[in-house]
Design a protein around this motif. Structure first.
Motif, PDB file in Angstrom:
ATOM      1  N   ALA A   1      -9.703  -8.356  -6.583  1.00 40.06           N
ATOM      2  CA  ALA A   1      -9.922  -8.005  -5.171  1.00 40.06           C
ATOM      3  C   ALA A   1      -8.635  -7.473  -4.559  1.00 40.06           C
ATOM      4  O   ALA A   1      -8.644  -6.510  -3.780  1.00 40.06           O
ATOM      5  N   ASN A   2      -7.519  -8.072  -4.942  1.00 38.10           N
ATOM      6  CA  ASN A   2      -6.243  -7.626  -4.394  1.00 38.10           C
ATOM      7  C   ASN A   2      -5.856  -6.252  -4.921  1.00 38.10           C
ATOM      8  O   ASN A   2      -5.158  -5.492  -4.236  1.00 38.10           O
ATOM      9  N   ALA A   3      -6.288  -5.910  -6.116  1.00 37.83           N
ATOM     10  CA  ALA A   3      -6.024  -4.571  -6.638  1.00 37.83           C
ATOM     11  C   ALA A   3      -6.648  -3.514  -5.731  1.00 37.83           C
ATOM     12  O   ALA A   3      -6.044  -2.459  -5.482  1.00 37.83           O
ATOM     13  N   CYS A   4      -7.843  -3.802  -5.212  1.00 37.60           N
ATOM     14  CA  CYS A   4      -8.497  -2.873  -4.286  1.00 37.60           C
ATOM     15  C   CYS A   4      -7.695  -2.759  -2.988  1.00 37.60           C
ATOM     16  O   CYS A   4      -7.523  -1.657  -2.449  1.00 37.60           O
ATOM     17  N   VAL A   5      -7.195  -3.885  -2.497  1.00 36.24           N
ATOM     18  CA  VAL A   5      -6.410  -3.877  -1.259  1.00 36.24           C
ATOM     19  C   VAL A   5      -5.092  -3.131  -1.469  1.00 36.24           C
ATOM     20  O   VAL A   5      -4.649  -2.365  -0.601  1.00 36.24           O
ATOM     21  N   ILE A   6      -4.448  -3.327  -2.616  1.00 37.53           N
ATOM     22  CA  ILE A   6      -3.194  -2.632  -2.918  1.00 37.53           C
ATOM     23  C   ILE A   6      -3.411  -1.123  -2.908  1.00 37.53           C
ATOM     24  O   ILE A   6      -2.609  -0.361  -2.345  1.00 37.53           O
ATOM     25  N   ALA A   7      -4.486  -0.680  -3.540  1.00 41.46           N
ATOM     26  CA  ALA A   7      -4.786   0.752  -3.556  1.00 41.46           C
ATOM     27  C   ALA A   7      -4.991   1.276  -2.140  1.00 41.46           C
ATOM     28  O   ALA A   7      -4.511   2.367  -1.797  1.00 41.46           O
ATOM     29  N   LEU A   8      -5.661   0.493  -1.304  1.00 39.43           N
ATOM     30  CA  LEU A   8      -5.948   0.936   0.061  1.00 39.43           C
ATOM     31  C   LEU A   8      -4.674   1.045   0.886  1.00 39.43           C
ATOM     32  O   LEU A   8      -4.420   2.075   1.536  1.00 39.43           O
ATOM     33  N   TYR A   9      -3.817   0.018   0.857  1.00 36.28           N
ATOM     34  CA  TYR A   9      -2.611   0.101   1.697  1.00 36.28           C
ATOM     35  C   TYR A   9      -1.612   1.118   1.149  1.00 36.28           C
ATOM     36  O   TYR A   9      -0.804   1.673   1.900  1.00 36.28           O
ATOM     37  N   THR A  10      -1.657   1.393  -0.156  1.00 34.61           N
ATOM     38  CA  THR A  10      -0.795   2.429  -0.715  1.00 34.61           C
ATOM     39  C   THR A  10      -1.156   3.800  -0.148  1.00 34.61           C
ATOM     40  O   THR A  10      -0.276   4.580   0.249  1.00 34.61           O
ATOM     41  N   ILE A  11      -2.448   4.086  -0.095  1.00 35.74           N
ATOM     42  CA  ILE A  11      -2.909   5.359   0.471  1.00 35.74           C
ATOM     43  C   ILE A  11      -2.571   5.432   1.961  1.00 35.74           C
ATOM     44  O   ILE A  11      -2.106   6.471   2.465  1.00 35.74           O
ATOM     45  N   ILE A  12      -2.796   4.335   2.678  1.00 30.07           N
ATOM     46  CA  ILE A  12      -2.498   4.305   4.112  1.00 30.07           C
ATOM     47  C   ILE A  12      -1.021   4.581   4.361  1.00 30.07           C
ATOM     48  O   ILE A  12      -0.649   5.412   5.203  1.00 30.07           O
ATOM     49  N   ASP A  13      -0.157   3.904   3.625  1.00 27.51           N
ATOM     50  CA  ASP A  13       1.282   4.048   3.857  1.00 27.51           C
ATOM     51  C   ASP A  13       1.802   5.407   3.391  1.00 27.51           C
ATOM     52  O   ASP A  13       2.707   5.977   4.019  1.00 27.51           O
ATOM     53  N   GLY A  14       1.260   5.927   2.298  1.00 30.22           N
ATOM     54  CA  GLY A  14       1.662   7.257   1.874  1.00 30.22           C
ATOM     55  C   GLY A  14       1.316   8.306   2.918  1.00 30.22           C
ATOM     56  O   GLY A  14       2.124   9.202   3.215  1.00 30.22           O
ATOM     57  N   SER A  15       0.134   8.170   3.514  1.00 25.53           N
ATOM     58  CA  SER A  15      -0.280   9.113   4.555  1.00 25.53           C
ATOM     59  C   SER A  15       0.532   8.917   5.825  1.00 25.53           C
ATOM     60  O   SER A  15       0.998   9.885   6.442  1.00 25.53           O
TER      61      SER A  15
END
Length: 221
Positions: free
Chosen positions: A112-126
């Motif tokens: 579940a945390n892998a999904c969250v990591i992917a999400l915040y990575t995209i958010i922060d990159g943008s």
């Protein structure tokens, strides 16, 4: 505490990046909850590779949809090799038969945390790309990111939380500094290169975490 002094050294992030800072703070709260419970219910050398090995591939897929970033064939090959290599570190009986070995909940928290990591990575990159100054985004993110979790702990476990802070202040400051430095470099890099590729290279840190788990914490591999 580690990042507050830097507020006086960077300009304010551009207005367009503030919604991303807010979204990142929210997703990081979920990240902390899942990470703590993964560590609490499973071994470091099991849950850390699971969290970090799955996240880059998810990031690559989301980046295509969200940011229209299409890694080339070599990029996908590299991402796949890194993820498979990281995932292999956790590929053992405890991971395969999680419930039978008492690690079922830890595996669920880690994935579940892998999904969250992917999400915040995209958010922060943008968000960092829109901020006008990547370091402004990073500093404000870390300062604001500390508030929800700290307030929650003060409300729910006030005296015990304060005692823990006092007893482990040195370790907390060192951990906070290392965390801030490591993620700051990653966010800055995502303003210079495709987010998915940076996310994948970042996960080579799992090799070090696995060695620490095996040597220092005496966890069996």
């Amino acid at each position: 505490l580690v990042t507050v002094p830097f507020l006086f050294l960077v300009p304010l992030p551009a207005p367009a990046s503030w919604p991303y800072i807010g979204a990142s703070v929210a997703t990081h709260v979920a990240y902390y909850y899942l990470m703590i419970n993964a560590y609490r219910t499973g071994e470091l050398s099991l849950v850390y590779p699971l969290m970090r090995g799955v996240a880059p591939l998810l990031t690559g897929v989301i980046a295509i949809v969200w940011m229209n970033e299409w890694p080339g064939a070599w990029g996908w090959a590299g991402m796949l090799l890194i993820s498979l290599g990281v995932f292999a570190l956790a590929f053992r009986p405890a991971a395969l038969g999680g419930a039978l070995h008492g690690h079922g909940r830890a595996v669920v928290f880690a994935l579940a945390n892998a999904c969250v990591i992917a999400l915040y990575t995209i958010i922060d990159g943008s968000g960092a790309r829109l901020a006008g100054n990547a370091w402004s985004y990073i500093v404000w993110l870390f300062v604001l990111d500390a508030l929800p979790f700290t307030l929650y702990m003060l409300v729910t476990r006030g005296p015990g939380f304060m005692r823990t802070l006092a007893q482990r202040s040195q370790r907390g400051l060192i951990g906070g500094g290392l965390s801030a430095g490591a993620y700051a470099i990653s966010v800055w890099a995502m303003t210079k290169a495709p987010v998915a590729l940076v996310a994948s290279l970042r996960e080579t840190s799992v090799l070090f975490a696995t060695l620490i788990g095996a040597r220092l914490l005496k966890e069996h591999l």
